[in-house]
Design a protein around this motif. Sequence first.
Motif, PDB file in Angstrom:
ATOM      1  N   VAL A  84       0.965  -1.342  -0.023  1.00 45.57           N
ATOM      2  CA  VAL A  84      -0.048  -0.162  -0.111  1.00 45.57           C
ATOM      3  C   VAL A  84       0.907   1.387  -0.166  1.00 45.57           C
ATOM      4  CG1 VAL A  84      -1.897   1.029   1.226  1.00 45.57           C
ATOM      5  CG2 VAL A  84      -1.826  -1.304   1.321  1.00 45.57           C
ATOM      6  N   SER A  85       0.708   1.868  -1.028  1.00 46.75           N
ATOM      7  CA  SER A  85       1.493   3.307  -1.249  1.00 46.75           C
ATOM      8  C   SER A  85       0.412   4.477  -0.477  1.00 46.75           C
ATOM      9  CB  SER A  85       1.862   3.678  -2.570  1.00 46.75           C
ATOM     10  OG  SER A  85       2.750   2.362  -2.930  1.00 46.75           O
ATOM     11  N   VAL A  86       0.928   5.327   0.490  1.00 50.01           N
ATOM     12  CA  VAL A  86       0.458   6.373   0.991  1.00 50.01           C
ATOM     13  C   VAL A  86       1.071   7.666   0.544  1.00 50.01           C
ATOM     14  CG1 VAL A  86      -0.569   7.381   3.152  1.00 50.01           C
ATOM     15  CG2 VAL A  86      -0.377   4.810   2.841  1.00 50.01           C
ATOM     16  N   GLN A  87       0.360   8.684  -0.028  1.00 46.61           N
ATOM     17  CA  GLN A  87       0.875   9.817  -0.243  1.00 46.61           C
ATOM     18  C   GLN A  87       0.312  10.908   0.427  1.00 46.61           C
ATOM     19  OE1 GLN A  87      -0.071  10.190  -4.587  1.00 46.61           O
ATOM     20  NE2 GLN A  87       1.458   8.756  -5.309  1.00 46.61           N
ATOM     21  N   TYR A  88       1.322  11.688   1.119  1.00 47.76           N
ATOM     22  CA  TYR A  88       0.638  12.675   2.000  1.00 47.76           C
ATOM     23  C   TYR A  88       1.524  13.791   2.202  1.00 47.76           C
ATOM     24  CZ  TYR A  88       4.615  11.059   4.770  1.00 47.76           C
ATOM     25  OH  TYR A  88       5.970  10.786   5.306  1.00 47.76           O
ATOM     26  N   VAL A 113      -2.404   1.525   8.546  1.00 47.49           N
ATOM     27  CA  VAL A 113      -2.526   1.112   7.236  1.00 47.49           C
ATOM     28  C   VAL A 113      -2.723  -0.459   7.763  1.00 47.49           C
ATOM     29  CG1 VAL A 113      -1.409   0.314   5.205  1.00 47.49           C
ATOM     30  CG2 VAL A 113      -1.423   2.682   5.991  1.00 47.49           C
ATOM     31  N   PHE A 114      -1.810  -1.123   8.536  1.00 46.62           N
ATOM     32  CA  PHE A 114      -1.855  -2.280   9.230  1.00 46.62           C
ATOM     33  C   PHE A 114      -3.329  -2.499   9.614  1.00 46.62           C
ATOM     34  CE2 PHE A 114       2.315  -2.853   8.361  1.00 46.62           C
ATOM     35  CZ  PHE A 114       2.867  -4.265   8.559  1.00 46.62           C
ATOM     36  N   ASP A 115      -3.813  -1.836  10.335  1.00 45.87           N
ATOM     37  CA  ASP A 115      -5.113  -1.901  11.028  1.00 45.87           C
ATOM     38  C   ASP A 115      -6.277  -2.071  10.026  1.00 45.87           C
ATOM     39  OD1 ASP A 115      -6.513  -1.928  13.740  1.00 45.87           O
ATOM     40  OD2 ASP A 115      -7.557  -0.105  12.576  1.00 45.87           O
ATOM     41  N   VAL A 116      -6.221  -1.096   9.216  1.00 43.51           N
ATOM     42  CA  VAL A 116      -7.302  -1.382   8.214  1.00 43.51           C
ATOM     43  C   VAL A 116      -7.092  -2.568   6.971  1.00 43.51           C
ATOM     44  CG1 VAL A 116      -8.454   0.182   6.606  1.00 43.51           C
ATOM     45  CG2 VAL A 116      -7.515   1.233   8.333  1.00 43.51           C
ATOM     46  N   VAL A 117      -6.321  -2.523   6.686  1.00 41.67           N
ATOM     47  CA  VAL A 117      -6.030  -3.645   5.779  1.00 41.67           C
ATOM     48  C   VAL A 117      -6.359  -5.200   6.248  1.00 41.67           C
ATOM     49  CG1 VAL A 117      -4.508  -5.108   4.389  1.00 41.67           C
ATOM     50  CG2 VAL A 117      -4.364  -2.531   4.209  1.00 41.67           C
ATOM     51  N   ALA A 139     -10.722   2.893   1.879  1.00 46.97           N
ATOM     52  CA  ALA A 139     -11.080   2.523   3.444  1.00 46.97           C
ATOM     53  C   ALA A 139      -9.661   2.941   4.113  1.00 46.97           C
ATOM     54  CB  ALA A 139     -11.363   0.878   3.501  1.00 46.97           C
ATOM     55  N   VAL A 140      -8.692   2.734   3.524  1.00 48.54           N
ATOM     56  CA  VAL A 140      -7.494   3.217   4.195  1.00 48.54           C
ATOM     57  C   VAL A 140      -7.198   4.549   4.090  1.00 48.54           C
ATOM     58  CG1 VAL A 140      -4.841   3.146   4.080  1.00 48.54           C
ATOM     59  CG2 VAL A 140      -5.908   1.005   3.677  1.00 48.54           C
ATOM     60  N   LYS A 141      -7.611   5.265   3.122  1.00 43.55           N
ATOM     61  CA  LYS A 141      -7.501   6.799   2.938  1.00 43.55           C
ATOM     62  C   LYS A 141      -8.356   7.373   4.050  1.00 43.55           C
ATOM     63  CE  LYS A 141      -7.739  10.514  -0.381  1.00 43.55           C
ATOM     64  NZ  LYS A 141      -8.723  11.475   0.372  1.00 43.55           N
ATOM     65  N   ALA A 142      -9.748   6.827   4.090  1.00 45.38           N
ATOM     66  CA  ALA A 142     -10.589   7.344   4.974  1.00 45.38           C
ATOM     67  C   ALA A 142     -10.215   7.300   6.373  1.00 45.38           C
ATOM     68  CB  ALA A 142     -12.028   6.657   4.638  1.00 45.38           C
ATOM     69  N   GLU A 143      -9.596   6.165   6.755  1.00 46.22           N
ATOM     70  CA  GLU A 143      -9.223   5.991   8.078  1.00 46.22           C
ATOM     71  C   GLU A 143      -7.877   6.857   8.585  1.00 46.22           C
ATOM     72  OE1 GLU A 143      -9.293   4.311  11.756  1.00 46.22           O
ATOM     73  OE2 GLU A 143     -10.756   4.074  10.236  1.00 46.22           O
ATOM     74  N   LEU A 144      -7.260   6.825   7.598  1.00 44.71           N
ATOM     75  CA  LEU A 144      -5.811   7.705   7.748  1.00 44.71           C
ATOM     76  C   LEU A 144      -6.480   9.475   7.773  1.00 44.71           C
ATOM     77  CD1 LEU A 144      -2.932   6.101   5.596  1.00 44.71           C
ATOM     78  CD2 LEU A 144      -3.357   6.363   7.991  1.00 44.71           C
ATOM     79  N   ASN A 145      -7.221   9.852   6.800  1.00 44.36           N
ATOM     80  CA  ASN A 145      -7.423  11.005   6.900  1.00 44.36           C
ATOM     81  C   ASN A 145      -8.007  11.512   8.348  1.00 44.36           C
ATOM     82  OD1 ASN A 145      -6.768  12.619   4.767  1.00 44.36           O
ATOM     83  ND2 ASN A 145      -8.562  11.722   3.519  1.00 44.36           N
ATOM     84  N   ASP A 146      -9.135  10.706   8.782  1.00 41.74           N
ATOM     85  CA  ASP A 146      -9.554  10.937  10.105  1.00 41.74           C
ATOM     86  C   ASP A 146      -8.541  11.196  11.331  1.00 41.74           C
ATOM     87  OD1 ASP A 146     -12.025  11.210   8.825  1.00 41.74           O
ATOM     88  OD2 ASP A 146     -12.757   8.895   9.644  1.00 41.74           O
ATOM     89  N   ALA A 147      -7.489  10.122  11.244  1.00 42.57           N
ATOM     90  CA  ALA A 147      -6.788  10.128  12.157  1.00 42.57           C
ATOM     91  C   ALA A 147      -5.637  11.097  12.225  1.00 42.57           C
ATOM     92  CB  ALA A 147      -6.076   8.792  12.362  1.00 42.57           C
ATOM     93  N   MET A 148      -4.963  11.198  10.849  1.00 45.38           N
ATOM     94  CA  MET A 148      -3.914  12.122  10.625  1.00 45.38           C
ATOM     95  C   MET A 148      -4.072  13.604  10.451  1.00 45.38           C
ATOM     96  SD  MET A 148      -1.657   9.921  11.207  1.00 45.38           S
ATOM     97  CE  MET A 148      -0.192  10.862  10.869  1.00 45.38           C
ATOM     98  N   MET A 149      -5.347  14.129  10.090  1.00 44.99           N
ATOM     99  CA  MET A 149      -5.496  15.519  10.031  1.00 44.99           C
ATOM    100  C   MET A 149      -5.375  16.235  11.428  1.00 44.99           C
ATOM    101  SD  MET A 149      -6.192  17.926   7.955  1.00 44.99           S
ATOM    102  CE  MET A 149      -6.709  16.958   6.567  1.00 44.99           C
TER     103      MET A 149
END
Length: 309
Positions: A84-88, A113-117, A139-149
């Motif tokens: 999974v490649s995450v661009q941020y 990422v581990f948790d969602v996948v 699903a990974v993007k939605a979870e990361l956005n909520d947490a990392m913002m």
Amino acid sequence: MNLFLPIIIVFGIIILISSFFTVKQQSAAIVQRFGKFQSIRHSGLQLKIPIIDKIAGRLSLKIQQLDVIIETKTLDDVFVKLKVSVQYKVVTEKVYDAFYKLDYPHEQITSYVFDVVRAEVPKMKLDDVFVKKDDIALAVKAELNDAMMDYGFDIIRTLVTDIDPDAQVKIAMNRINAADREKTAAQYEGDAQRILIVEKAKAEAESKRLQGQGIADQRREIARGLEESVDVLNRVGINSQEASALIVVTQHYDTLQAIGSETNSNLILLPNSPQAGSQMLNDMVASFTASNQIGEAMKASKKAKELEE
């Protein structure tokens, strides 16, 4: 005094130079004063108080990419590795949060990422993982956005760039695909053979029909020719029985002549006495007479039954 003057001048120049610093484009510098946050400086030439102010760190504002490899199990108990490649990037207005709230943002992103996948993939079969890889990425993007913002990071995009099942599973999948292709090829070959057989049968049936039609037309023409021959002979005073005898004898000798002229024909034994034609005619007349007598008897019997009723 004169001895310390050069030292003071050099020290002053060093302090003056250390008062200025530069910040590169698409980056930010965090300035602290006595260990406490002072300000955030952006690209260009910046000024700070020597000795008192200190650059605590720098953050890049460019889009960055983090590749995370996760091994998990699917619904049909197949172990698979996903990349999974995450661009941020760091949000310009939240540089403070990005610098002070997280020490290791890469580890934080990797954990999410581990948790969602590992929550999504075990719900899917292996084939569905390939088909729904975009759903996993969303699903990974939605979870990361909520947490990392909240930590000052904006998730631009997440991509599932690789799906790698276990080696034995890949071999089995290749064998299944090869078998399916062979089955499909066999079906097409069978259909082609069936079409050829059907078309060949149709062609043979049409040939037989045309052959039968030709034989019927030939016999019809022969009968018409015989009828015309009998009429011609009757007009010159030869009765039907004599005309039939003459036609039979003529055809008999025409047949013998045709067989004799064919050099490649097999040997055929036929009666060739002068009485042969007459004998054939007598047999024909006798059979016609017997047939007429049987027909008359059947008519008389039927008529007698109708009278009795």
